[in-house]
Scaffold this motif. Structure first.
Motif, PDB file in Angstrom:
ATOM      1  N   LEU A  69      42.860  36.023  48.378  1.00 41.32           N
ATOM      2  CA  LEU A  69      42.951  36.838  47.165  1.00 41.32           C
ATOM      3  C   LEU A  69      41.944  36.382  46.118  1.00 41.32           C
ATOM      4  O   LEU A  69      41.291  37.210  45.467  1.00 41.32           O
ATOM      5  CB  LEU A  69      44.369  36.769  46.602  1.00 41.32           C
ATOM      6  N   GLY A 123      46.151  35.368  43.220  1.00 42.24           N
ATOM      7  CA  GLY A 123      45.909  34.306  44.198  1.00 42.24           C
ATOM      8  C   GLY A 123      46.202  32.934  43.638  1.00 42.24           C
ATOM      9  O   GLY A 123      46.821  32.093  44.306  1.00 42.24           O
ATOM     10  N   SER A 160      46.451  33.008  49.356  1.00 43.72           N
ATOM     11  CA  SER A 160      46.019  32.801  47.964  1.00 43.72           C
ATOM     12  C   SER A 160      44.505  32.636  47.891  1.00 43.72           C
ATOM     13  O   SER A 160      43.853  33.179  46.982  1.00 43.72           O
ATOM     14  CB  SER A 160      46.732  31.583  47.359  1.00 43.72           C
TER      15      SER A 160
END
Length: 282
Positions: free
Chosen positions: A88, A114, A85
């Protein structure tokens, strides 16, 4: 053989610090765009509808990626999924800061993906690793999200001024401001690295598939859903347009950004008080 007490304490400290740093990255990329909306619209010639999509796209990403976040957590492990996450969010911030409309919108979607993963899995990690401090950890977690939002909103315009003073021409000044938010997920990633040695699934009660078909017939469930939907609707309207409204009322862009940031911090502080007050009643 049991780990030494000092090792367990250090691991727990880094885990808590990692959770708090991840929290800083869960709202700041969204709230930081509000004070810059006028600059972005003028630079990229966006309509009001297109500008509004910059805070709508993350919500759509939440809706799409949240259902699959638990699957990612079960397959990869909580720690690895949370690192994903952060990666991202970092990639999304870079792409969004390229300085053109394609990068702006595509980067926003990646950021939303994310954040969606962390939104789902971070509470599960806190429930697993801090079972006796869930209310405290949740209140601090929400407060940190508010602090991140306040910093990103309050510093958005000063960072554009800094870009102008430094004569940065590779990207527009608003893109430099948005790119500066990358410091939150990057620091969080470094602090989170020691956790990658673990590979643990989310807590069972947050990941087991359940149709919950009975909720479709529950009036209270519909009432809560409507309340939360309206709350999010109003929140993201304010995030998008409050600075613009304040500027039209006569405030400077700097003042509008600071007011916007203070309101975000107060929102986080109010949630912190609510969680702390209710404790086990949650």
């Amino acid at each position: 053989m049991a780990k030494p007490l000092s090792s367990r304490l250090t691991g727990g400290t880094f885990l808590m610090l990692g959770v708090l740093l991840i929290s800083l990255s869960l709202r700041s990329p969204i709230t930081g765009i509000g004070p810059l909306l006028d600059l972005i619209r003028l630079e990229l010639n966006l309509s009001a509808t297109q500008a509004g999509m910059l805070t709508t796209l993350p919500l759509l990403a939440f809706a799409f990626f949240s259902p699959i976040a638990s699957r990612i957590g079960r397959k990869q492990g909580l720690e690895q999924a949370l690192m994903l996450s952060l990666i991202l969010v970092t990639i999304g911030l870079v792409i969004r800061s390229i300085g053109n409309s394609v990068g702006l919108f595509s980067g926003t979607v990646i950021i939303g993906a994310g954040i969606a993963i962390a939104n789902v899995l971070l509470p599960s990690l806190m429930k697993r690793d801090f079972p006796t401090k869930i209310a405290t950890m949740t209140s601090i977690y929400v407060l940190m999200m508010g602090a991140g939002s306040a910093l990103s909103a309050s510093l958005a315009i000063p960072l554009t001024d800094l870009a102008s003073r430094l004569s940065i021409s590779a990207v527009p000044s608003w893109a430099f401001s948005l790119a500066s938010l990358i410091i939150f997920p990057v620091i969080a990633m470094f602090v989170w690295l020691p956790q990658l040695r673990s590979h643990s699934a989310p807590s069972k009660n947050s990941t087991e598939p359940d149709s919950h078909s009975y909720l479709w017939r529950n009036v209270d469930a519909w009432s809560i859903t409507l309340f939360l939907a309206l709350n999010s609707f109003l929140m993201y309207i304010f995030i998008s347009w409050l600075p613009t409204i304040l500027v039209e009322l006569g405030y400077s862009h700097h003042q509008a950004g600071v007011i916007h940031g203070v309101l975000q911090l107060l929102h986080g502080r109010t949630c912190d008080y609510t969680y702390s007050s209710n404790g086990k009643d949650q």
